[in-house]
Scaffold this active site. Structure first.
Site, short mmCIF file in Angstrom:
data_model
loop_
_atom_site.label_atom_id
_atom_site.label_comp_id
_atom_site.label_asym_id
_atom_site.label_seq_id
_atom_site.Cartn_x
_atom_site.Cartn_y
_atom_site.Cartn_z
CD GLN A 96 -3.04 -0.89 2.28
OE1 GLN A 96 -2.76 -0.30 3.32
NE2 GLN A 96 -4.21 -1.46 2.09
CG HIS A 141 -6.76 -3.56 11.31
ND1 HIS A 141 -7.37 -4.79 11.24
CD2 HIS A 141 -7.07 -2.93 10.16
CE1 HIS A 141 -8.02 -4.86 10.08
NE2 HIS A 141 -7.85 -3.74 9.42
CD GLU A 177 -14.01 1.72 7.44
OE1 GLU A 177 -13.78 0.87 6.59
OE2 GLU A 177 -14.94 2.57 7.32
CB ALA A 181 -0.74 3.21 14.47
#
Lengths: 297, 71
Positions: free
Chosen positions: A114, A159, A155, A138
Site C-alpha cells: 500500500q 486493527h 477505519e 501506529a
C-alpha cells in the site's frame, strides 16, 4: 491510475478463496491488505472505507464524505501538520490536501504494498512535497514528541495492537492542544434477547475473523471515551454514526450491481449471498463511531 | 534520494531518538537503539521488526563519526 486490472495468479486466487470461505484461518493485517491489493470496489480512487451515507448516493461520494467528516471534526486547516495512520491508498490524504490544504500530511502504514502504491499515486498527482508516506507503525511511531497538530485514523484503529498503545503514541506526538480524530469499528452493546445476541456474535465474529482484530480492542462505545481519557486525552467525544454507515452501504450494494462487478469474481458470491439478508441482521453486532479528543494544553 | 527535511521529522520508533542517514548503505541508523532501518525504493521502513541490529563496533563507529555521515 495504478488500479490493478491484471488477473490474479492461481496462488493469489487460492489465497483469496481461503480468506473469503475459510472461517478457521486467521491472517495478519499485512497479509490481508496485500491480498486485497488494489482491488477495491470504489469507482474512482482506491477508497477502502465504508462511507458516510447521510447525503451521498455513490460509494465514492460516501467515502469522500467520511474523509470530510474527520477533517471537519478535527477543524483541519492550512496551519495544520497532520499525521494519518493506517492510510490505505492515501485517498483521504489526497482529498484533504485538495480541500483543506493542511501544511503537511505524514502517513504511516505497515503494509508495504500500500505504501508503494500510494506513494506512486501521490507523486503522479504532484503532491509528493505535501504528502509524505512511509512504512511505520501506529503503536511505535517514528515521529518526534509534540510535532503534529492533528492525528487521524480512518477505519483502521481496530486493527492496532493495541488501540490503547496507539492512543498513547498519538498523545506523545501531538502538540499540546492537538486533536485526535478516529473513525472506528466496535462491537455493539450486547442485546437482551437471545436471538439478537446470537446474531450480534456472528456479525462481530465474521468481521473480526476476516480483518484481524485483537481481542484487546473488543469493547463498546461506552468504554471508548474513558480509555482515551485514561491515556491523558481531554474533551473526548464519541458518537455512533452506524445508522449512516452500514445499512445505507448495504442498500447501495444491493441496488448497484456494478459495485460487485468490480470485485474479484471469487469475492462476488459471498457478497451476493450476504446482500440477500437484511442489513439489520448482518450488521447487528457492529458499531461505527466517530471519536475525537484533545491533548491538554 | 531522501531530503533533509524529511530526516528532521523522523525519529527511531523504539528509542524516539535521532537518526543518522547512512547514504552508502541506504539505512537510517539509531545509535541508541543499535538498529539500522532499511530504505527500500526511497521508502524508509520505520519498523523495528524490519531493522537490522548493529554490532557494538558499528554502533561505536556511528557514535564517533555520526554527524559526518549525514547525507
Amino acid at each position: 491510475m495504478p488500479k490493478s486490472t491484471a488477473p490474479m495468479t492461481l496462488r493469489e486466487s487460492l489465497a483469496f478463496l481461503d480468506w473469503v470461505y475459510n472461517p478457521f484461518q486467521s491472517r495478519d493485517v499485512i497479509r490481508v491488505y496485500d491480498l486485497l491489493s488494489t482491488r477495491t470496489p470504489s469507482a474512482r480512487g482506491l477508497w477502502l472505507n465504508l462511507g458516510y451515507w447521510r447525503d451521498a448516493n455513490t460509494l465514492d461520494d460516501a467515502c469522500e464524505a467520511m474523509a470530510a467528516l474527520l477533517a471537519e471534526r478535527a477543524g483541519m486547516g492550512p496551519a495544520d501538520r497532520v499525521l494519518d495512520v493506517g492510510f490505505g491508498f492515501a485517498d483521504q490524504d489526497i482529498y484533504w490536501t485538495k480541500h483543506y490544504q493542511p501544511q503537511s500530511i505524514v502517513g504511516l502504514n505497515i503494509t508495504a504494498s500500500q505504501v508503494a502504491a500510494a506513494r506512486t499515486r501521490v507523486a503522479d498527482l504532484g503532491l509528493a512535497d505535501r504528502i509524505d508516506l512511509r512504512e511505520g507503525s501506529a503503536t511505535a511511531m517514528p515521529i518526534p514528541d509534540a510535532s503534529v497538530d492533528i492525528v487521524t485514523a480512518l477505519e483502521c484503529a481496530f486493527h492496532f495492537n493495541t488501540r490503547e498503545a496507539f492512543f498513547a503514541e498519538a498523545l506523545r506526538v501531538l502538540r499540546p492542544g492537538g486533536r485526535l480524530v478516529v473513525a472506528d469499528i466496535l462491537p455493539m452493546p450486547v442485546e437482551q434477547c437471545w436471538v439478537g445476541r446470537q446474531q450480534q456474535r456472528l456479525s462481530w465474529w465474521a468481521v473480526a475473523a476476516k480483518f484481524p482484530i485483537p481481542e484487546a480492542n473488543r469493547y463498546t462505545r461506552a468504554e471508548y471515551g474513558p480509555r482515551l481519557a485514561a491515556q491523558g486525552f481531554t474533551d473526548t467525544q464519541v458518537e455512533s454514526i452506524r445508522a449512516d454507515v452500514y445499512a445505507p452501504l448495504h442498500r447501495h450494494l444491493a441496488a448497484d450491481p456494478s459495485v460487485t462487478q468490480r470485485l474479484h469474481p471469487l469475492a462476488r458470491p459471498p457478497l451476493q449471498l450476504a446482500l440477500m439478508v437484511s442489513a439489520e441482521t448482518i450488521y447487528r453486532g457492529l458499531d461505527y463511531v466517530l471519536a475525537s479528543a484533545r491533548k491538554p494544553g | 534520494m531522501l531530503d533533509k527535511n524529511l530526516l528532521e521529522i523522523l525519529v527511531c520508533p523504539v528509542t524516539k531518538g535521532p537518526l543518522i542517514y547512512d547514504k552508502a548503505r541506504a539505512e537510517l541508523i539509531s545509535v541508541a537503539g543499535r538498529l539500522a532501518y532499511p530504505i527500500r525504493d526511497d521508502i524508509p521502513v520505520m519498523l523495528e521488526e524490519e531493522a537490522r541490529t548493529l554490532s557494538a563496533e558499528e554502533a561505536e563507529g556511528y557514535r564517533k563519526g555520526g554527524s559526518a555521515q549525514l547525507g
